[in-house]
Design a protein around this motif. Structure first.
Motif, short mmCIF file in Angstrom:
data_model
loop_
_atom_site.label_atom_id
_atom_site.label_comp_id
_atom_site.label_asym_id
_atom_site.label_seq_id
_atom_site.Cartn_x
_atom_site.Cartn_y
_atom_site.Cartn_z
N UNK A 18 0.82 -1.21 0.00
CA UNK A 18 0.00 0.00 0.00
C UNK A 18 0.86 1.26 0.00
N UNK A 19 2.18 1.08 -0.13
CA UNK A 19 3.08 2.22 -0.21
C UNK A 19 3.46 2.81 1.13
N UNK A 20 3.19 2.10 2.21
CA UNK A 20 3.50 2.62 3.54
C UNK A 20 4.90 2.21 3.99
N UNK A 21 5.43 2.94 4.94
CA UNK A 21 6.66 2.59 5.62
C UNK A 21 6.31 2.03 7.00
N UNK A 22 7.23 1.30 7.60
CA UNK A 22 6.96 0.69 8.90
C UNK A 22 6.62 1.76 9.95
N UNK A 23 7.30 2.89 9.91
CA UNK A 23 7.04 3.95 10.90
C UNK A 23 5.68 4.61 10.71
N UNK A 24 5.07 4.43 9.54
CA UNK A 24 3.72 4.95 9.33
C UNK A 24 2.70 4.20 10.17
N UNK A 25 3.05 3.00 10.63
CA UNK A 25 2.13 2.15 11.37
C UNK A 25 2.17 2.41 12.88
N UNK A 26 3.07 3.27 13.33
CA UNK A 26 3.17 3.56 14.76
C UNK A 26 1.92 4.32 15.19
N UNK A 27 1.30 3.83 16.25
CA UNK A 27 0.06 4.43 16.75
C UNK A 27 0.31 5.85 17.27
N UNK A 28 -0.60 6.75 16.97
CA UNK A 28 -0.47 8.15 17.37
C UNK A 28 -1.14 8.43 18.70
N UNK A 29 -1.46 7.41 19.47
CA UNK A 29 -2.15 7.61 20.74
C UNK A 29 -1.22 8.01 21.87
N UNK A 30 0.06 7.77 21.71
CA UNK A 30 1.04 8.07 22.75
C UNK A 30 1.48 9.54 22.64
N UNK A 31 1.62 10.19 23.77
CA UNK A 31 2.02 11.60 23.80
C UNK A 31 3.41 11.80 23.19
N UNK A 32 4.30 10.85 23.42
CA UNK A 32 5.65 10.95 22.86
C UNK A 32 5.62 10.90 21.34
N UNK A 33 4.77 10.03 20.79
CA UNK A 33 4.66 9.93 19.33
C UNK A 33 4.10 11.23 18.75
N UNK A 34 3.14 11.82 19.42
CA UNK A 34 2.58 13.10 18.96
C UNK A 34 3.65 14.19 18.95
N UNK B 84 13.87 1.16 0.92
CA UNK B 84 13.21 2.45 1.14
C UNK B 84 12.57 2.52 2.53
N UNK B 85 12.36 1.37 3.13
CA UNK B 85 11.64 1.29 4.41
C UNK B 85 12.60 1.54 5.57
N UNK B 86 13.03 2.78 5.69
CA UNK B 86 13.95 3.16 6.76
C UNK B 86 13.19 3.94 7.82
N UNK B 87 13.57 3.79 9.08
CA UNK B 87 12.86 4.52 10.14
C UNK B 87 13.10 6.02 10.04
N UNK B 88 12.04 6.78 10.11
CA UNK B 88 12.14 8.24 10.13
C UNK B 88 11.52 8.80 11.41
N UNK B 89 10.64 8.04 12.05
CA UNK B 89 9.96 8.52 13.25
C UNK B 89 10.55 7.89 14.51
N UNK B 90 10.97 6.65 14.41
CA UNK B 90 11.50 5.92 15.58
C UNK B 90 12.70 6.63 16.21
#
Length: 124
Positions: free
Chosen positions: A36-52, A93-99
């Motif tokens: 679907x063209x996603x990266x692994x970091x796109x799947x990280x849940x946005x419910x955590x304050x740290x992720x936001x 291409x699937x490199x972490x950008x958010x982690x």
């Protein structure tokens, strides 16, 4: 949410890493997010304050690309379709950008907590 990871153990042993790498690639492809063209970091849940907080620190172009990938994936999901194979996310291409940002923020929070809980003992 904290969880135990075997990654450091596996990465320290090249023979184990090379044995598990094909299995990891198979699992990532079977998960379907790359189709679907996603990266692994796109799947990280946005419910955590740290992720936001980490999402707010993303460069504008990276944030735009993430939003585009997520919207495209939702549209594909609604249509019950996958991208053409030429548009799938390739493993390189699937490199972490958010982690890395999340780890940086967690380290800063731990440091602040340690400084806040520090006790000063006066010697006479």
């Amino acid at each position: 949410m904290a969880y135990a990871s075997l990654a450091p153990f596996v990465l320290k042993r090249p023979w184990l890493h090379s044995a598990l790498k094909p299995l990891a690639n198979w699992y990532a492809n079977a998960a379907g997010y790359r189709q679907m063209g996603l990266l692994a970091d796109d799947l990280i849940s946005e419910e955590d304050e740290t992720v936001l907080k980490a999402l707010k620190r993303l460069p504008p172009q990276t944030a735009y690309e993430r939003t585009y990938r997520l919207r495209r994936a939702v549209q594909l999901s609604v249509q019950h379709k996958l991208l053409p194979k030429s548009q799938w996310t390739k493993p390189e291409q699937d490199v972490p950008y958010l982690q890395p940002l999340i780890e940086e923020l967690k380290a800063a929070d731990r440091e602040a907590e340690n400084l806040d809980s520090m006790t000063v003992i006066k010697s006479h």
